[in-house]
Design a protein around this motif. Sequence first.
Motif, PDB file in Angstrom:
ATOM      1  N   ALA A 104      40.185  40.442  46.868  1.00 47.26           N
ATOM      2  CA  ALA A 104      40.024  40.847  45.469  1.00 47.26           C
ATOM      3  C   ALA A 104      40.468  39.693  44.582  1.00 47.26           C
ATOM      4  N   LYS A 105      40.126  39.767  43.327  1.00 49.96           N
ATOM      5  CA  LYS A 105      40.375  38.723  42.338  1.00 49.96           C
ATOM      6  C   LYS A 105      41.847  38.338  42.259  1.00 49.96           C
ATOM      7  N   ILE A 106      42.110  37.048  41.991  1.00 45.69           N
ATOM      8  CA  ILE A 106      43.456  36.511  41.793  1.00 45.69           C
ATOM      9  C   ILE A 106      43.563  36.072  40.337  1.00 45.69           C
ATOM     10  N   GLU A 107      44.728  36.337  39.710  1.00 44.77           N
ATOM     11  CA  GLU A 107      44.927  35.827  38.354  1.00 44.77           C
ATOM     12  C   GLU A 107      46.329  35.271  38.184  1.00 44.77           C
ATOM     13  N   THR A 108      46.414  34.189  37.407  1.00 40.89           N
ATOM     14  CA  THR A 108      47.686  33.662  36.917  1.00 40.89           C
ATOM     15  C   THR A 108      47.518  33.434  35.418  1.00 40.89           C
ATOM     16  N   ILE A 109      48.388  34.039  34.634  1.00 38.69           N
ATOM     17  CA  ILE A 109      48.284  33.979  33.177  1.00 38.69           C
ATOM     18  C   ILE A 109      49.678  33.803  32.584  1.00 38.69           C
TER      19      ILE A 109
END
Length: 201
Positions: A104-109
């Motif tokens: 599934a999608k990975i995010e870093t914000i």
Amino acid sequence: VNVSSNGGILAYGSGAYIINDGTIQIEINNAGTLTISDNASLTNNRTGEILISGTSNNGIQANDATLTNDRGIIHVNKTAGIGLSAINNGQINNLDCGLLTTSAKIETINNGLINNEAWFEIGDINSPHSIFADFENYGLIYDPFATLTGLAIDNFGIIVDPLPAGVTEGQPVNNALWAGNLSNNITVATTWTKGIGGASL
């Protein structure tokens, strides 16, 4: 956790922590997320296993908090939302001998950090990654669907991309391994396939 209409599992607030030496499992038809927030921490130890599969929400979120996989196993299979999320100074650390997989999608914000020092495997994701903060690799990332191509990854280890179609015996195979700048003097010189002596990269 089989049914949770809201939070799933939550570690919240400074000083809150979870240490896992067993199994944490969030299964299909569950709307919950494994959330660590507000300076809390979760450590998945050598005998620990975290399994998240088929949730209708996100998988794991570190929001101003830290998830550490210390030689354990974490699998985040298909989720309706984001698989791994490190936001607002949150960190997801996969340390030496850890196994971390996601499809599934990975995010870093907003100063989030995903740090890999071991084995990190990315399957066929549900939507493009959102890497707007730090994603550092000091280990090995297996990315057979080339989901990281073109993204700002600080690669100090090795990323394995898919081989191009139509590999021909005796011809160079380019871009199969993406060796980082500080890979302990690793040089990708030759790739070997069954029945073929080798092909220069």
